[in-house]
Design an enzyme around this catalytic site. Structure first.
Site, PDB file in Angstrom:
ATOM      1  N   LYS A  65       1.040  -1.230  -0.121  1.00 38.99           N
ATOM      2  CA  LYS A  65      -0.087   0.015   0.033  1.00 38.99           C
ATOM      3  C   LYS A  65       0.909   1.071   0.103  1.00 38.99           C
ATOM      4  O   LYS A  65       0.452   2.226  -0.608  1.00 38.99           O
ATOM      5  CB  LYS A  65      -0.803   0.022   1.289  1.00 38.99           C
ATOM      6  CG  LYS A  65      -2.119  -0.919   1.260  1.00 38.99           C
ATOM      7  CD  LYS A  65      -3.012  -0.665   2.286  1.00 38.99           C
ATOM      8  CE  LYS A  65      -4.185  -1.692   2.256  1.00 38.99           C
ATOM      9  NZ  LYS A  65      -5.278  -1.012   3.380  1.00 38.99           N
ATOM     10  N   ASP A 101     -10.381   3.480   1.769  1.00 39.97           N
ATOM     11  CA  ASP A 101     -10.406   2.913   2.826  1.00 39.97           C
ATOM     12  C   ASP A 101     -11.373   4.042   3.944  1.00 39.97           C
ATOM     13  O   ASP A 101     -12.298   3.792   4.656  1.00 39.97           O
ATOM     14  CB  ASP A 101      -9.237   2.708   3.626  1.00 39.97           C
ATOM     15  CG  ASP A 101      -8.540   1.368   3.551  1.00 39.97           C
ATOM     16  OD1 ASP A 101      -9.690   0.450   3.284  1.00 39.97           O
ATOM     17  OD2 ASP A 101      -7.599   1.115   3.737  1.00 39.97           O
TER      18      ASP A 101
HETATM   19  P1  NAP Z   1      -0.485  -1.406  11.558  1.00 44.87           P
HETATM   20  O1  NAP Z   1      -0.089  -0.297  10.944  1.00 44.87           O
HETATM   21  O2  NAP Z   1       0.446  -2.612  12.030  1.00 44.87           O
HETATM   22  O3  NAP Z   1      -1.014  -1.037  13.155  1.00 44.87           O
HETATM   23  C1  NAP Z   1      -1.267  -1.563  14.372  1.00 44.87           C
HETATM   24  C2  NAP Z   1      -1.784  -0.659  15.321  1.00 44.87           C
HETATM   25  O4  NAP Z   1      -2.194  -1.621  16.453  1.00 44.87           O
HETATM   26  C3  NAP Z   1      -0.679   0.370  16.034  1.00 44.87           C
HETATM   27  O5  NAP Z   1      -1.267   1.289  16.538  1.00 44.87           O
HETATM   28  C4  NAP Z   1      -0.272  -0.554  17.337  1.00 44.87           C
HETATM   29  O6  NAP Z   1       0.224   0.268  18.225  1.00 44.87           O
HETATM   30  C5  NAP Z   1      -1.428  -1.198  17.742  1.00 44.87           C
HETATM   31  N1  NAP Z   1      -1.049  -2.533  18.522  1.00 44.87           N
HETATM   32  C6  NAP Z   1      -0.798  -3.506  17.908  1.00 44.87           C
HETATM   33  N2  NAP Z   1      -0.633  -4.558  18.841  1.00 44.87           N
HETATM   34  C7  NAP Z   1      -1.109  -3.956  20.049  1.00 44.87           C
HETATM   35  C8  NAP Z   1      -1.127  -4.513  21.469  1.00 44.87           C
HETATM   36  N3  NAP Z   1      -0.646  -5.538  21.906  1.00 44.87           N
HETATM   37  N4  NAP Z   1      -1.239  -3.298  22.450  1.00 44.87           N
HETATM   38  C9  NAP Z   1      -1.923  -2.038  22.029  1.00 44.87           C
HETATM   39  N5  NAP Z   1      -1.832  -1.657  20.632  1.00 44.87           N
HETATM   40  C10 NAP Z   1      -1.205  -2.673  19.792  1.00 44.87           C
HETATM   41  O7  NAP Z   1      -1.986  -2.035  11.357  1.00 44.87           O
HETATM   42  P2  NAP Z   1      -3.214  -1.451  10.533  1.00 44.87           P
HETATM   43  O8  NAP Z   1      -2.976  -1.733   8.977  1.00 44.87           O
HETATM   44  O9  NAP Z   1      -3.311  -0.090  10.733  1.00 44.87           O
HETATM   45  O10 NAP Z   1      -4.345  -2.499  10.608  1.00 44.87           O
HETATM   46  C11 NAP Z   1      -4.932  -2.380  12.204  1.00 44.87           C
HETATM   47  C12 NAP Z   1      -6.230  -3.477  12.160  1.00 44.87           C
HETATM   48  O11 NAP Z   1      -7.042  -2.676  11.247  1.00 44.87           O
HETATM   49  C13 NAP Z   1      -5.615  -4.777  11.500  1.00 44.87           C
HETATM   50  O12 NAP Z   1      -6.589  -5.535  12.408  1.00 44.87           O
HETATM   51  C14 NAP Z   1      -6.449  -4.800  10.086  1.00 44.87           C
HETATM   52  O13 NAP Z   1      -6.957  -5.824   9.872  1.00 44.87           O
HETATM   53  C15 NAP Z   1      -7.709  -3.807  10.448  1.00 44.87           C
HETATM   54  N6  NAP Z   1      -8.161  -3.136   9.182  1.00 44.87           N
HETATM   55  C16 NAP Z   1      -9.466  -3.001   8.723  1.00 44.87           C
HETATM   56  C17 NAP Z   1     -10.193  -2.646   7.699  1.00 44.87           C
HETATM   57  C18 NAP Z   1     -11.553  -3.031   7.377  1.00 44.87           C
HETATM   58  O14 NAP Z   1     -11.834  -2.691   6.236  1.00 44.87           O
HETATM   59  N7  NAP Z   1     -12.372  -3.345   8.198  1.00 44.87           N
HETATM   60  C19 NAP Z   1      -9.153  -2.071   6.839  1.00 44.87           C
HETATM   61  C20 NAP Z   1      -7.913  -1.848   7.210  1.00 44.87           C
HETATM   62  C21 NAP Z   1      -7.548  -2.446   8.349  1.00 44.87           C
HETATM   63  P3  NAP Z   1       1.894   0.676  18.213  1.00 44.87           P
HETATM   64  O15 NAP Z   1       2.176   1.792  17.537  1.00 44.87           O
HETATM   65  O16 NAP Z   1       2.349   0.747  20.081  1.00 44.87           O
HETATM   66  O17 NAP Z   1       2.654  -0.602  17.679  1.00 44.87           O
END
Ligand code: NAP
Length: 275
Positions: A65, A101
């Site tokens: 992305k 998104d």
């Molecule tokens: P990302 O860039 O890897 O970001 C992950 C986020 O989660 C960061 O803020 C991270 O905090 C936090 N996190 C991870 N593990 C944690 C823990 N144990 N305790 C507290 N915070 C934690 O991932 P992303 O691309 O943003 O995606 C996040 C979620 O959104 C995923 O589950 C994805 O499947 C979902 N999503 C859904 C859609 C939809 O269409 N519904 C679209 C996009 C994404 P730190 O910064 O502290 O690491």
């Protein structure tokens, strides 16, 4: 025949072929939508093929992305602000990138909780990763006055808030208790909720009774956060609709029909989720 794709690495888990395949059938369109595994070192060659007219366009998912951004001939201002491209459209030998998104996030809330943004001025967003950025831009677009970003790594929340603008602020997750009483909306954009994980010490009882709680994690469909909100009789919206609605603009651009997100489509995708 008009052809579209989703590229990623790995790609087998993607539900996009099911979504677009259901629409192609429903609207009787002579088209195809296929999942293609493209490794990072083959991304630029794939975009060159797209420019040559092999496909009308397609979706881009993890891990491409951000990388695909610089390979596009044009990226719209919204995707620039979000910093990621998830939809490509090939037009006159050019590849245009956008990010749907944010429309998916808004389309889901508009459909599941009509009027959710009326008189809404403050929101709490949990997480500061890639998905958070689209949600933050979407909330700013709807004119919220203050959007608090809470993240495990507080510096990331503060940096993101500074980058996004003056109506954003960055905080530690522990500050939820001071921000909650004036928040009309809570959005989880972090990966907490997947694989049985849940937030520690997030007291939803501190929210106004009119608050809406939404999660963009959709596996499981009812995350522990949403279950907690429902137990407290707070309004809640799950994240599956965001996935369905983000697919709408791409389908329209490639196949020329604006598709509907119907209960039947939702049920078909829901069947593929682990409960
Ligand atoms: P990302 O860039 O890897 O970001 C992950 C986020 O989660 C960061 O803020 C991270 O905090 C936090 N996190 C991870 N593990 C944690 C823990 N144990 N305790 C507290 N915070 C934690 O991932 P992303 O691309 O943003 O995606 C996040 C979620 O959104 C995923 O589950 C994805 O499947 C979902 N999503 C859904 C859609 C939809 O269409 N519904 C679209 C996009 C994404 P730190 O910064 O502290 O690491």
């Amino acid at each position: 025949m008009t052809k579209a794709f989703v590229i990623g690495h790995p790609i087998a888990h993607s539900r996009s072929p099911l979504i677009h395949g259901t629409w192609l059938k429903a609207y009787g369109i002579d088209g195809s939508y296929e999942a293609i595994d493209v490794a990072s070192d083959a991304l630029s060659e794939f975009v060159a093929q797209l420019r040559a007219g092999t496909f009308a366009g397609g979706n881009v998912t993890i891990p491409h992305k951000e990388a695909v951004f610089s390979l596009c001939d044009e990226v719209d201002p919204l995707a620039r602000r979000i910093g990621a491209v998830n939809t490509l459209v090939a037009r006159n030998g050019r590849v245009c990138g956008t990010n749907t998104d944010y429309l998916g996030f808004l389309g889901n809330l508009d459909q599941q909780a009509p009027g959710w943004d009326r008189d809404l001025s403050e929101a709490v967003v949990l997480g500061a990763g890639g998905a958070a950025r689209a949600v933050l831009v979407a909330l700013a677009e709807r004119g919220l006055k203050h959007i608090a970003i809470l993240n495990r790594t507080v510096d990331k929340a503060r940096d993101l808030a500074a980058e996004m603008g003056t109506q954003f602020s960055g905080h530690a997750l522990s500050e939820f208790s001071t921000l909650a009483p004036s928040a009309g909306l809570v959005v989880n954009t972090s990966s907490i909720g997947m694989h049985g994980s849940h937030f520690e010490d997030l007291d939803l009882g501190l929210l106004p009774q009119t608050a809406l709680v939404t999660d963009i994690v959709y596996t499981p469909l009812v995350t522990p956060l949403l279950a907690d909100a429902q137990a407290r009789n707070l309004r809640s919206v799950d994240g599956l609709g965001m996935l369905l609605h983000q697919a709408v603009p791409g389908f329209e651009a490639w196949f020329g029909v604006r598709p509907d997100v119907t209960p039947e489509l939702r049920a078909a995708v829901e069947k593929t989720l682990d409960h």
